[in-house]
Design a protein around this motif. Structure first.
Motif, PDB file in Angstrom:
ATOM      1  N   LEU A 107      -0.043  -7.509   1.643  1.00 34.33           N
ATOM      2  CA  LEU A 107       0.380  -6.975   0.340  1.00 34.33           C
ATOM      3  C   LEU A 107      -0.809  -6.653  -0.553  1.00 34.33           C
ATOM      4  CD1 LEU A 107       3.410  -9.359  -0.373  1.00 34.33           C
ATOM      5  CD2 LEU A 107       3.506  -6.964   0.336  1.00 34.33           C
ATOM      6  N   CYS A 108      -1.892  -7.413  -0.412  1.00 33.14           N
ATOM      7  CA  CYS A 108      -3.087  -7.126  -1.211  1.00 33.14           C
ATOM      8  C   CYS A 108      -3.847  -5.909  -0.678  1.00 33.14           C
ATOM      9  CB  CYS A 108      -4.012  -8.339  -1.219  1.00 33.14           C
ATOM     10  SG  CYS A 108      -3.395  -9.735  -2.178  1.00 33.14           S
ATOM     11  N   ALA A 109      -3.721  -5.645   0.616  1.00 38.27           N
ATOM     12  CA  ALA A 109      -4.440  -4.516   1.211  1.00 38.27           C
ATOM     13  C   ALA A 109      -3.704  -3.196   1.035  1.00 38.27           C
ATOM     14  CB  ALA A 109      -4.664  -4.777   2.697  1.00 38.27           C
ATOM     15  N   ALA A 110      -2.387  -3.246   0.798  1.00 37.92           N
ATOM     16  CA  ALA A 110      -1.563  -2.034   0.783  1.00 37.92           C
ATOM     17  C   ALA A 110      -1.392  -1.478  -0.627  1.00 37.92           C
ATOM     18  CB  ALA A 110      -0.207  -2.330   1.400  1.00 37.92           C
ATOM     19  N   GLN A 111      -1.044  -0.195  -0.683  1.00 36.35           N
ATOM     20  CA  GLN A 111      -0.596   0.417  -1.936  1.00 36.35           C
ATOM     21  C   GLN A 111       0.926   0.533  -1.963  1.00 36.35           C
ATOM     22  OE1 GLN A 111      -2.520   3.690  -0.549  1.00 36.35           O
ATOM     23  NE2 GLN A 111      -4.517   2.720  -0.767  1.00 36.35           N
ATOM     24  N   GLU A 112       1.528   0.555  -0.778  1.00 36.50           N
ATOM     25  CA  GLU A 112       2.971   0.745  -0.677  1.00 36.50           C
ATOM     26  C   GLU A 112       3.581  -0.319   0.223  1.00 36.50           C
ATOM     27  OE1 GLU A 112       4.124   4.776   0.364  1.00 36.50           O
ATOM     28  OE2 GLU A 112       2.061   5.442   0.046  1.00 36.50           O
ATOM     29  N   VAL A 113       4.833  -0.646  -0.057  1.00 36.97           N
ATOM     30  CA  VAL A 113       5.593  -1.555   0.799  1.00 36.97           C
ATOM     31  C   VAL A 113       6.799  -0.795   1.338  1.00 36.97           C
ATOM     32  CG1 VAL A 113       6.822  -3.740   0.977  1.00 36.97           C
ATOM     33  CG2 VAL A 113       4.889  -3.533  -0.590  1.00 36.97           C
ATOM     34  N   ASN A 154       6.403  -8.725  -6.660  1.00 33.47           N
ATOM     35  CA  ASN A 154       6.079  -8.628  -8.090  1.00 33.47           C
ATOM     36  C   ASN A 154       4.962  -9.590  -8.478  1.00 33.47           C
ATOM     37  OD1 ASN A 154       8.002  -6.636  -8.537  1.00 33.47           O
ATOM     38  ND2 ASN A 154       9.620  -8.105  -9.035  1.00 33.47           N
ATOM     39  N   LEU A 155       4.956 -10.785  -7.890  1.00 33.52           N
ATOM     40  CA  LEU A 155       3.886 -11.749  -8.177  1.00 33.52           C
ATOM     41  C   LEU A 155       2.540 -11.234  -7.688  1.00 33.52           C
ATOM     42  CD1 LEU A 155       5.605 -15.166  -7.319  1.00 33.52           C
ATOM     43  CD2 LEU A 155       4.867 -14.361  -9.575  1.00 33.52           C
ATOM     44  N   VAL A 156       2.518 -10.661  -6.497  1.00 31.97           N
ATOM     45  CA  VAL A 156       1.274 -10.091  -5.978  1.00 31.97           C
ATOM     46  C   VAL A 156       0.808  -8.940  -6.859  1.00 31.97           C
ATOM     47  CG1 VAL A 156       0.250  -8.829  -4.046  1.00 31.97           C
ATOM     48  CG2 VAL A 156       1.710 -10.810  -3.598  1.00 31.97           C
ATOM     49  N   ARG A 157       1.757  -8.121  -7.328  1.00 30.81           N
ATOM     50  CA  ARG A 157       1.390  -7.010  -8.215  1.00 30.81           C
ATOM     51  C   ARG A 157       0.790  -7.522  -9.522  1.00 30.81           C
ATOM     52  NH1 ARG A 157       6.159  -4.938  -9.312  1.00 30.81           N
ATOM     53  NH2 ARG A 157       6.231  -3.497  -7.560  1.00 30.81           N
ATOM     54  N   HIS A 169      -0.749 -10.450 -10.185  1.00 34.70           N
ATOM     55  CA  HIS A 169      -1.937 -11.293 -10.131  1.00 34.70           C
ATOM     56  C   HIS A 169      -3.024 -10.810  -9.177  1.00 34.70           C
ATOM     57  CE1 HIS A 169       0.117 -14.320 -12.545  1.00 34.70           C
ATOM     58  NE2 HIS A 169       1.161 -14.210 -11.736  1.00 34.70           N
ATOM     59  N   LEU A 170      -2.667 -10.008  -8.169  1.00 36.29           N
ATOM     60  CA  LEU A 170      -3.656  -9.687  -7.139  1.00 36.29           C
ATOM     61  C   LEU A 170      -3.834  -8.196  -6.889  1.00 36.29           C
ATOM     62  CD1 LEU A 170      -2.561 -12.423  -4.556  1.00 36.29           C
ATOM     63  CD2 LEU A 170      -4.613 -12.475  -5.994  1.00 36.29           C
ATOM     64  N   ASN A 171      -2.762  -7.420  -6.927  1.00 36.40           N
ATOM     65  CA  ASN A 171      -2.844  -6.010  -6.546  1.00 36.40           C
ATOM     66  C   ASN A 171      -1.949  -5.175  -7.460  1.00 36.40           C
ATOM     67  OD1 ASN A 171      -3.057  -3.535  -5.285  1.00 36.40           O
ATOM     68  ND2 ASN A 171      -2.044  -4.147  -3.386  1.00 36.40           N
ATOM     69  N   PRO A 172      -2.463  -4.750  -8.604  1.00 36.55           N
ATOM     70  CA  PRO A 172      -1.623  -4.027  -9.575  1.00 36.55           C
ATOM     71  C   PRO A 172      -1.126  -2.675  -9.089  1.00 36.55           C
ATOM     72  CG  PRO A 172      -3.925  -4.039 -10.253  1.00 36.55           C
ATOM     73  CD  PRO A 172      -3.833  -4.960  -9.087  1.00 36.55           C
ATOM     74  N   THR A 173      -1.708  -2.117  -8.028  1.00 37.13           N
ATOM     75  CA  THR A 173      -1.281  -0.799  -7.538  1.00 37.13           C
ATOM     76  C   THR A 173      -0.127  -0.888  -6.541  1.00 37.13           C
ATOM     77  OG1 THR A 173      -2.874  -0.813  -5.702  1.00 37.13           O
ATOM     78  CG2 THR A 173      -3.630   0.065  -7.830  1.00 37.13           C
ATOM     79  N   LEU A 174       0.293  -2.092  -6.181  1.00 40.44           N
ATOM     80  CA  LEU A 174       1.321  -2.265  -5.161  1.00 40.44           C
ATOM     81  C   LEU A 174       2.677  -1.774  -5.668  1.00 40.44           C
ATOM     82  CD1 LEU A 174       1.825  -3.464  -2.301  1.00 40.44           C
ATOM     83  CD2 LEU A 174       2.440  -5.600  -3.437  1.00 40.44           C
ATOM     84  N   ASP A 175       3.412  -1.091  -4.775  1.00 49.00           N
ATOM     85  CA  ASP A 175       4.717  -0.562  -5.166  1.00 49.00           C
ATOM     86  C   ASP A 175       5.652  -0.565  -3.964  1.00 49.00           C
ATOM     87  OD1 ASP A 175       6.678   0.818  -6.797  1.00 49.00           O
ATOM     88  OD2 ASP A 175       6.190   2.618  -5.640  1.00 49.00           O
ATOM     89  N   VAL A 176       6.894  -0.977  -4.181  1.00 52.31           N
ATOM     90  CA  VAL A 176       7.910  -0.840  -3.126  1.00 52.31           C
ATOM     91  C   VAL A 176       8.337   0.622  -3.117  1.00 52.31           C
ATOM     92  CG1 VAL A 176      10.170  -1.559  -2.301  1.00 52.31           C
ATOM     93  CG2 VAL A 176       8.690  -3.213  -3.445  1.00 52.31           C
TER      94      VAL A 176
END
Length: 364
Positions: free
Chosen positions: A242-248, A270-273, A275-282
């Protein structure tokens, strides 16, 4: 509250398509006899009364909804010819780029903490479909079971350099990635049984959540797609993905149990977004194992589409025996039986994923 049950008005289909099997190295086997109902042939009307149904005199209620698993066939073309045309389109022997390439690399984490929902099958078949149509694709097998490595016929026995070496010993990803035989532009980072101990070993490692992200960023070649196949858990390996990805991309089986753990997965994302990876999106939801014989599948599909809206792909993956058989030959269904319903469905899903990404600037 939905009322789930088996529809009496839908006849049980013979789910195994026949025709020219591309399984193994023998292409062009003698076609098998055609079955009564098969992909490409018109299906009986859902309003028709099954000949095997009891003659109770009760009216049969027809529904306007037609299963999206049922193909829209041209009755003028014989089914075998249609299957051959689909196979040629999917295998793409001309090398024509049909699926558009994104303007920047898309790193997609395929995750769902429930097992058996089609994560590995989805990862392998989407990767092969995109690679066959002009995209450079890397598959990172982050599941200690190594099923994605098996599906791509990449060696992953003990002693083979694998993703564990990248996470724990900082081995460059380029030294571990292997080209997939027979599929141009497709590479795989295998997983061996050593990865089972990585969860514990990562606990005391500095920057443990971002080890995979740094390994992917350090790869000298730029890929159009990087698919990360996650284990069926929410541990440190999944957090790394999840930290390495931009998309899920979340595959959801069309069963009730598949919906139960979905909220927890979304909460963790949402927790990873935060605290760790603000660009992450489902970005993408894919419905798998759709069984047209049950009302439950339709009910689950409607629930998922009502909740996630446009994130759900229009393509739906049906239950198909060819999809299950392909890994035993070390292949994806795209090369094992490219004319099957399973291959066609994954091809449509990959095309939709590619087009959505281009239309929205790289995120589906």
């Amino acid at each position: 509250m939905h009322e789930y049950g088996v529809s009496r008005e839908t006849e049980s289909p013979l789910d195994r398509p026949s025709g020219v099997s591309v399984g193994g190295p023998h292409v062009g086997d003698v076609p098998q006899p055609r079955l009564a109902y098969e992909y490409g042939a018109p299906m009986p009307s859902q309003g028709a009364v099954s000949s095997s149904a009891p003659s109770s005199g009760a009216p049969v209620q027809s529904t306007e909804h037609v299963s999206r698993e049922t193909p829209a066939a041209d009755e003028d073309d014989p089914p075998l010819a249609m299957e051959a045309l689909r196979a040629v389109q999917i295998l793409n022997p001309s090398g024509e780029i049909i699926m558009p390439r994104p303007d920047h690399p898309r790193v997609i984490c395929v995750a769902n903490q429930k097992g058996g929902v089609g994560k590995t099958t989805t990862t392998v078949n989407l990767a092969v479909a995109l690679a066959l149509h002009g995209n450079r694709v890397l598959v990172v097998d982050l599941d200690p079971q190594g099923n994605a490595s098996t599906g791509l016929n990449v060696p992953h026995h003990a002693g083979v350099p694998d993703v564990y070496d990248c996470l724990i010993d900082n081995v460059p990803l380029a030294e571990v990635a292997q080209p997939v035989e027979g599929i141009p532009n497709l590479f795989c980072v295998p997983a061996t049984i050593d990865l089972a101990g990585a969860e514990i070993e990562l606990v005391s490692v500095v920057a443990r959540e971002s080890r995979l992200a740094r390994a992917i960023a350090g790869h000298p070649e730029k890929f159009d797609y990087v698919f990360i196949d996650c284990p069926p858990s929410l541990g440190l390996l999944t957090v790394n993905a999840l930290c390495a990805a931009q998309e899920v991309l979340i595959p959801i089986q069309c069963e009730y149990y598949a919906l139960e753990g979905l909220n927890q997965l979304i909460n963790n994302i949402n927790l990873v977004r935060q605290h760790l990876n603000p660009t992450l999106d489902v970005s993408t939801i894919l419905l798998t194992m759709y069984d047209r014989r049950t009302r439950l599948a339709d009910a689950v599909e409607q629930d998922v589409r009502n909740h996630f809206g446009a994130k759900v792909l229009n393509a739906v993956i049906p239950r198909n025996v060819r999809v299950s058989e392909a890994p035993s030959y070390g292949q994806s269904v795209m090369t094992y039986d490219p004319g099957s319903r399973g291959a066609t469905s994954y091809f449509e899903a990959a095309l939709e994923l590619a087009v959505r990404g281009v239309n929205t600037g790289g995120t589906a």
